[in-house]
Structure formats: C-alpha cells, structure tokens
Design a protein around this motif. Structure first.
Motif, short mmCIF file in Angstrom:
data_model
loop_
_atom_site.label_atom_id
_atom_site.label_comp_id
_atom_site.label_asym_id
_atom_site.label_seq_id
_atom_site.Cartn_x
_atom_site.Cartn_y
_atom_site.Cartn_z
N PRO A 54 1.96 -2.31 0.25
CA PRO A 54 2.77 -2.90 -0.82
C PRO A 54 3.77 -1.89 -1.39
O PRO A 54 3.43 -0.72 -1.61
N THR A 55 4.98 -2.34 -1.65
CA THR A 55 6.02 -1.45 -2.17
C THR A 55 5.64 -0.88 -3.54
O THR A 55 6.07 0.21 -3.89
N GLU A 56 4.80 -1.59 -4.29
CA GLU A 56 4.35 -1.07 -5.58
C GLU A 56 3.58 0.24 -5.39
O GLU A 56 3.62 1.11 -6.26
N VAL A 57 2.89 0.38 -4.28
CA VAL A 57 2.12 1.60 -4.00
C VAL A 57 3.04 2.71 -3.55
O VAL A 57 2.99 3.82 -4.08
N THR A 58 3.91 2.45 -2.59
CA THR A 58 4.78 3.51 -2.06
C THR A 58 5.82 3.95 -3.09
O THR A 58 6.25 5.10 -3.07
N ARG A 59 6.23 3.06 -3.97
CA ARG A 59 7.22 3.39 -5.00
C ARG A 59 6.68 4.41 -6.00
O ARG A 59 7.42 5.21 -6.55
N ILE A 60 5.37 4.42 -6.21
CA ILE A 60 4.75 5.35 -7.16
C ILE A 60 4.96 6.80 -6.73
O ILE A 60 5.14 7.68 -7.54
N GLY A 61 4.96 7.03 -5.42
CA GLY A 61 5.07 8.40 -4.92
C GLY A 61 3.70 9.01 -4.77
O GLY A 61 2.78 8.37 -4.28
N ALA A 62 3.54 10.25 -5.20
CA ALA A 62 2.27 10.95 -5.07
C ALA A 62 1.22 10.30 -5.97
O ALA A 62 1.49 9.99 -7.13
N SER A 119 -9.09 -8.03 3.03
CA SER A 119 -9.08 -6.60 2.70
C SER A 119 -8.59 -6.45 1.27
O SER A 119 -7.74 -7.21 0.81
N HIS A 120 -9.14 -5.47 0.57
CA HIS A 120 -8.64 -5.17 -0.77
C HIS A 120 -9.03 -3.74 -1.15
O HIS A 120 -10.01 -3.19 -0.65
N ILE A 121 -8.24 -3.18 -2.02
CA ILE A 121 -8.49 -1.84 -2.54
C ILE A 121 -8.36 -1.92 -4.06
O ILE A 121 -7.43 -2.51 -4.58
N LYS A 122 -9.32 -1.33 -4.75
CA LYS A 122 -9.26 -1.24 -6.21
C LYS A 122 -9.27 0.25 -6.54
O LYS A 122 -10.20 0.96 -6.18
N LEU A 123 -8.22 0.69 -7.22
CA LEU A 123 -8.08 2.11 -7.53
C LEU A 123 -7.88 2.34 -9.01
O LEU A 123 -7.27 1.53 -9.69
N MET A 124 -8.39 3.46 -9.46
CA MET A 124 -8.05 3.99 -10.79
C MET A 124 -7.24 5.23 -10.47
O MET A 124 -7.78 6.19 -9.91
N ALA A 125 -5.96 5.20 -10.76
CA ALA A 125 -5.07 6.25 -10.28
C ALA A 125 -4.32 6.93 -11.40
O ALA A 125 -4.11 6.36 -12.45
N HIS A 126 -3.89 8.16 -11.12
CA HIS A 126 -2.90 8.84 -11.95
C HIS A 126 -1.81 9.32 -11.02
O HIS A 126 -2.05 9.63 -9.88
N THR A 127 -0.59 9.36 -11.49
CA THR A 127 0.56 9.76 -10.68
C THR A 127 1.09 11.09 -11.17
O THR A 127 0.86 11.50 -12.28
N ASP A 128 1.81 11.74 -10.25
CA ASP A 128 2.48 13.01 -10.60
C ASP A 128 3.77 12.74 -11.35
O ASP A 128 4.39 11.77 -11.22
#
Length: 195
Positions: A164-172, A186-195
């Motif tokens: 999904p572009t929402e993921v790649t747009r975030i960057g690191a 398929s699904h992925i659930k993440l708790m993320a922080h970005t640089d």
C-alpha cells in the motif's frame, strides 16, 4: 542408515554454483539426526545446528516431528538468481538465524532473526507456519529504511506495487505487531514510529 558428505561442489549451466556441502545424517526406522550441515555458495553460507527427527516408519507423515535451528547464516540474493530470476542482479546479503519445532503440516517458529547487511531491513519474530497454507508471526521488531523501499521498487517492482502506498510514503519505519499471510487472506497490524 549413516551418510556423510565431506565435500561436494558443482556449477550448473543456469549459474547456480555450490562451493561446498558438508553433512552427516544418521537414522533408523524411528528417527534421524542431521549433524554439522554446512552449505557454501560464492557469497552465501548456510549453517544448521543439529536437527533431530522422530517418526514412525509405518506412518511417516503423521508421526514426523522435527526440531532444529539455523545458526547465523547469510545468503546473497544473486547466488540464488538462477532459482528466483527477480533477484538475479541483487548483491544484497540477508543474514538470518532461526529455531523451531514442527511436523509435516506445521512449524512452531520459536525465534526468527533477519537483517540485511546495511540494516535496511531488520526483523525479529516468532510464530507459526502451516505448510502451504498460512504464516502467522508476532513481530517483535520490524525495521525498514527508505533505501529498502527504493531497492524493492527498483529490483522487484511487482512486490513494490503490492505494498500500500500509505506504507511506502511513510519512509523509514520501526514497528512491532502481528502479521498473517494466508492463501485466502493476509493482514498486518503494526504499532509503528517513523523517522
């Protein structure tokens, strides 16, 4: 049965090259042990800790239990390019280790650690895989850099297009969470922080 391969090399016309293979397999009608497995390719090395297998000769598939570990190893993607053409030009090394116990139908992945040489992709996880059906992982740590997204876009455009572009747009990203990869869903659930 007792089999020992002290050294084996070959170079296949497609480009697949094995620099060295070493293993010892000892077994009978109730079980087998694989010891000192080493496989070397031009830029890759796979090492296994002792692998134990128990089974019944009368009902091998339903009775098979396998326990073992992949010791710290690495594969350079271009070494397997003749098997997976999409990675033929990639010279990135992927380092990994794992431990698990399984059967003919599933494996309990006690630990999985994976990272690229420059740490553009890092993963620490554990979970369960149903052979040919699904993979469920608890992602203790997943890290992806902007450089990794660029490499995927350049080297494996079909994979990049499925993200999904929402993921790649975030960057690191650095994240933890869960992932389910199945035949039907398929699904992925993440708790993320970005640089």
């Amino acid at each position: 049965i007792s089999v020992m391969v002290r050294s084996m090399q070959f170079a296949e016309q497609s480009g697949l090259q094995l620099d060295d293979l070493y293993l010892r397999l000892v077994g009978n009608h109730q079980g087998a042990t694989l010891v000192n497995f080493r496989l070397d390719m031009p830029h890759s090395a796979l090492r296994l800790d002792t692998v134990w297998m128990s089974y019944s000769a009368d009902d091998f598939t339903n009775s098979l239990i396998v326990k073992g570990a992949v010791l710290p190893s690495h594969v350079t993607l271009s070494d397997v390019g003749s098997l997976i053409p999409a990675v033929k030009e990639m010279d990135e090394s992927i380092h990994f280790s794992a431990e698990g116990i399984g059967s003919a139908s599933r494996i309990n992945i006690k630990s999985l650690a994976l990272y690229t040489h420059q740490r553009d992709l890092t993963l620490q996880a554990h979970g369960m895989a149903q052979w040919g059906q699904s993979l469920d992982l608890n992602l203790e740590m997943l890290g992806v850099t902007s450089r990794c997204w660029d490499l995927i876009a350049e080297q494996i455009p079909s994979l990049y297009a499925s993200i999904p572009t929402e993921v790649t747009r975030i960057g690191a990203i650095a994240a933890s969470g869960t992932a389910h990869i199945g035949r039907a869903d398929s699904h992925i659930k993440l708790m993320a922080h970005t640089d």
